[in-house]
Design a protein around this motif. Structure first.
Motif, PDB file in Angstrom:
ATOM      1  N   LYS A   1       0.847  -1.202   0.000  1.00 37.95           N
ATOM      2  CA  LYS A   1       0.000   0.000   0.000  1.00 37.95           C
ATOM      3  C   LYS A   1       0.868   1.233   0.000  1.00 37.95           C
ATOM      4  O   LYS A   1       1.928   1.261   0.654  1.00 37.95           O
ATOM      5  CB  LYS A   1      -0.897  -0.008   1.238  1.00 37.95           C
ATOM      6  CG  LYS A   1      -2.031  -1.009   1.121  1.00 37.95           C
ATOM      7  CD  LYS A   1      -2.947  -0.936   2.321  1.00 37.95           C
ATOM      8  CE  LYS A   1      -4.122  -1.892   2.140  1.00 37.95           C
ATOM      9  NZ  LYS A   1      -4.950  -1.951   3.355  1.00 37.95           N
ATOM     10  N   ASP A   2       0.412   2.283  -0.702  1.00 37.93           N
ATOM     11  CA  ASP A   2       1.178   3.528  -0.688  1.00 37.93           C
ATOM     12  C   ASP A   2       0.772   4.345   0.536  1.00 37.93           C
ATOM     13  O   ASP A   2      -0.018   3.880   1.377  1.00 37.93           O
ATOM     14  CB  ASP A   2       0.989   4.299  -2.001  1.00 37.93           C
ATOM     15  CG  ASP A   2      -0.444   4.767  -2.194  1.00 37.93           C
ATOM     16  OD1 ASP A   2      -1.250   4.630  -1.249  1.00 37.93           O
ATOM     17  OD2 ASP A   2      -0.761   5.256  -3.295  1.00 37.93           O
TER      18      ASP A   2
ATOM     19  N   THR B   1       1.610  -2.350  -6.613  1.00 39.08           N
ATOM     20  CA  THR B   1       2.558  -3.461  -6.741  1.00 39.08           C
ATOM     21  C   THR B   1       3.967  -2.901  -6.802  1.00 39.08           C
ATOM     22  O   THR B   1       4.239  -1.970  -7.553  1.00 39.08           O
ATOM     23  CB  THR B   1       2.274  -4.253  -8.031  1.00 39.08           C
ATOM     24  OG1 THR B   1       0.916  -4.669  -8.005  1.00 39.08           O
ATOM     25  CG2 THR B   1       3.178  -5.461  -8.137  1.00 39.08           C
ATOM     26  N   LYS B   2       4.835  -3.474  -5.990  1.00 41.47           N
ATOM     27  CA  LYS B   2       6.250  -3.103  -6.070  1.00 41.47           C
ATOM     28  C   LYS B   2       7.051  -4.362  -6.361  1.00 41.47           C
ATOM     29  O   LYS B   2       6.623  -5.462  -6.027  1.00 41.47           O
ATOM     30  CB  LYS B   2       6.718  -2.484  -4.751  1.00 41.47           C
ATOM     31  CG  LYS B   2       6.276  -1.049  -4.593  1.00 41.47           C
ATOM     32  CD  LYS B   2       7.093  -0.335  -3.536  1.00 41.47           C
ATOM     33  CE  LYS B   2       6.837   1.158  -3.610  1.00 41.47           C
ATOM     34  NZ  LYS B   2       7.640   1.875  -2.628  1.00 41.47           N
TER      35      LYS B   2
END
Lengths: 378, 324
Positions: free
Chosen positions: A83-84, A91-92
């Motif tokens: 989550k930002d 997605t990272k």
């Protein structure tokens, strides 16, 4: 279309030029199994790069990755849902493990060695495409440091090791050379690395008779490559250092052991070579005294002695000595071996021009074509 | 079998005679006048004039086509002469028997082209001659003389002698004393040996010089021409033919193989231009071959094989006394 062939000496010279270019191209070495492609890149290539940079070898890092048993996610890094700051689901991607490995070395300069490249799956090759692009040099979006050079190895399709053709867009980004095996270069390396001298001598003597397998045999089983010979030579040294060795005889169990490592044919040649080793003068002995060195009675031993002298000749003077010795052998061997030596001398750049050579040609000029046509050159 | 017997079975001799009209004339009074103007001794100057003046090029094109026939023979054969190094080697040319049909075919094709060029030129000749007299000759027009078109036609010809074997000396048919016959045969063999060694030297020198050129061009040259590769193949073929027909020297055969494998096998000069690896390989091969051939050129020559003449006493000998 085939890849350009090059000897190790060629590769060294080419690498030196490549290091000097503004953006060195990734270098790929392909060739049959067991001819020291990986060893060369891990050791010599790294040392050459260090020398080019004016550093010690320890100051040049090495990240060695076998990609044949990896999937693309293991190379590029995996996607992680997260989550930002605002709580949105995004997605990272994790950092590519190879980039982490480079960072862990802490070195500014280094070599990324991708082993078994041609055996890797197409999706792995696609992931590696950016790493192999001299303009891009990224992996999964993560750049590699400027001082790191990428190189890779692989087998040819005919080597039956699961290799496939490289994807064409990769072929277009890298410098690929097909490594040709150089027996004298290998022998020097083997001597420097304490490989059993009888194994080296056998390889030198019978190289032209196909001691090393040129291609993977069609049937399953061991076969002889420089790598497998080194392993067999280790076993041989262990046996010869033991009290069981009488100085001449190689017992059956040892021949079986060697056959299991380098194949029955090469093991047979090696054992016979050892059995007659003490009856036949060595190359250096012949070079030192071509008129006085022992000429064995047996044709086989004469052949062995002359081959030793020929294969260890590296200058015009040692070549002339070998020719002088050959003129003392049986006439049929004189023709075939003399012709072989004269051709070899021209090929190696120290052509024999003595009166002995001239007289030899004058004497046997009618038989020389027969020697070549009937494959008498041994 | 000696080298010479082997060679006599493997080589043929050929010669070509080219006749051509060069279209130049020596001017006597014109030269004297020019010398006078230059305040020079009239005896010290001889001037020549291109009879077709500004259109001489048309005639030169014909001449070059005829010269090409001789060049073809020269390039695909070796001199067969006892003239030493640096001396002019005229006369018969030595050709390896398997190459004879190919060389003859090439020469025939070039001969046909040469005559065609001449025949295309002749209808223009009168016009070109008149133009030259009117516009190019000036005061010399009174001194120059021109052949007719038919005469010009007759001045151009190519004559290729039929290939003939190397003349060996068979004295058995002559009723001569054994010693004398053997002595004559030995002298003949010695002369042939010199000529054949000369041919081998010429093949080696030609290939060595070309390899030095290949090395230089591929290292320093900017404009690389396909002839570098084509001539390398031609020199390799000449070397191989010479050696296979003469002494089967494995060293030379290996060097010829090296030329073919590393330079002759390059499909086009563009490959050399575009690939450093191909270029480096060719340069290395050229260096090795050039050095090898230089070493061979300096190597001792084989002494002629002993003949039966050596074992027969002649001259001021017992046999001579007996003949007396």
């Amino acid at each position: 279309m085939s890849h350009v062939k090059a000897t190790l000496a060629d590769v060294r010279a080419i690498a030196a030029v490549n290091f000097k270019s503004a953006s060195p191209m990734p270098l790929g070495l392909i060739g049959p199994v067991g001819i020291a492609k990986t060893q060369f890149l891990k050791n010599d290539f790294r040392a050459m790069y260090a020398e080019h940079l004016g550093l010690s070898v320890d100051q040049v890092g090495l990240v060695h990755e076998r990609v044949a048993n990896r999937d693309s996610a293991e190379i590029a890094g995996v996607a992680l849902p997260t989550k930002d700051a605002d709580g949105n689901l995004i997605t990272k991607f994790t950092k590519a493990p190879m980039v982490t490995a480079i960072e862990e070395t802490g070195k500014e300069y280094g070599i990324v060695l991708i082993d078994e490249m041609f055996q890797s799956a197409a999706d792995v090759q696609k992931v590696l495409a950016d790493l192999l692009d001299p303009e891009e040099r990224t992996l999964g979006g993560w750049p590699i440091p400027d001082g790191w050079i990428v190189c890779f190895t692989g087998n040819r399709i005919q080597d039956k090791s699961g290799a496939t053709r490289l994807l064409s867009h990769l072929n277009n980004r890298v410098l690929i050379l097909e490594l040709e095996f150089d027996i004298s270069g290998w022998a020097k390396w083997a001597e420097a690395n304490d490989v059993n001298p009888l194994a080296i001598d056998c390889a030198l003597t019978y190289h032209s008779e196909g001691f090393f397998d040129q291609a993977v045999p069609t049937e399953d089983g061991a076969f002889c490559t420089p790598r497998s010979l080194v392993r067999a030579a280790d076993q041989l040294t262990a046996f010869m250092d033991s009290g069981d060795f009488d100085g001449v005889t190689i017992p059956r169990f040892m021949q079986v052991l060697l056959g299991g490592v380098i194949g029955e044919r090469a093991a047979g040649m090696l054992c016979r070579h050892i059995a007659m080793a003490d009856q036949v003068p060595t190359g250096p002995e012949i070079h030192a005294d071509p008129e006085g060195a022992n000429v064995p009675d047996s044709t086989g031993y004469q052949l062995l002695a002359a081959n030793r002298a020929i294969n260890s000749a590296e200058t015009a003077s040692t070549g002339e000595a070998a020719l002088q010795y050959i003129t003392r052998l049986r006439p049929d061997l004189q023709v075939s071996l003399g012709s072989k030596l004269l051709r070899l001398s021209a090929k190696r750049g120290w052509v024999l021009t003595s009166s002995t050579a001239t007289a030899f040609i004058a004497k046997f000029h009618e038989l020389l074509p027969l020697a070549e046509a009937t494959g008498m050159e041994v | 079998m000696s080298f010479i017997e082997t060679a006599s079975n493997n080589f043929m001799l050929m010669q070509v005679t080219i006749r051509k009209w060069r279209g130049v004339q020596k001017l006597k009074s014109g030269s004297a006048k020019a010398a006078e103007q230059a305040k020079a001794n009239p005896e010290s100057f001889r001037g020549y004039v291109n009879l077709l003046g500004s259109n001489q090029r048309a005639l030169k094109d014909v001449i070059s086509k005829f010269d090409a026939v001789r060049s073809c023979l020269t390039e695909n054969s070796l001199p067969f002469s006892d003239a030493g190094q640096g001396q002019h080697r005229r006369g018969d040319r030595l050709i390896y028997v398997p190459n004879v049909p190919e060389v003859l075919t090439k020469m025939n094709t070039l001969t046909v082209k040469a005559y065609a060029e001449r025949d295309a030129f002749l209808p223009e000749y009168d016009r070109l001659r008149d133009f030259a007299i009117q516009h190019d000759m000036g005061d010399w027009r009174n001194e120059v003389s021109y052949p007719t078109a038919d005469e010009v036609r007759g001045m151009f010809s190519v004559s290729v002698t039929p290939p003939k074997p190397i003349p060996t000396c068979d004295m058995s048919a002559l009723n001569l004393p054994a010693g004398l016959a053997a002595n004559i045969a030995a002298r003949h063999e010695a002369a042939l040996s010199t000529q054949l060694e000369g041919a081998k030297d010429a093949a080696i020198d030609g290939a060595r010089d070309h390899m030095a050129n290949v090395e230089k061009q591929l290292t320093e040259g900017i404009r690389l021409h396909q002839s570098l590769i084509d001539n390398a193949k031609r020199h390799a073929a000449l070397l191989r033919g010479m050696v296979k027909g003469y002494d089967n020297d494995p060293r030379v055969l290996q060097l010829a193989d090296l030329i073919d494998e590393q330079i002759g096998s390059i499909k086009s000069i563009d490959h050399v231009k575009n690939s450093t690896a191909v270029r480096d390989r060719a340069v290395r091969a050229a260096k090795t071959v050039s050095k090898g051939l230089s070493d061979l050129a300096a190597a001792p020559k084989p002494s002629p094989a002993p003949t039966s003449a050596d074992s027969i006493v002649t001259g001021d000998s017992l046999l001579a006394d007996l003949i007396d």
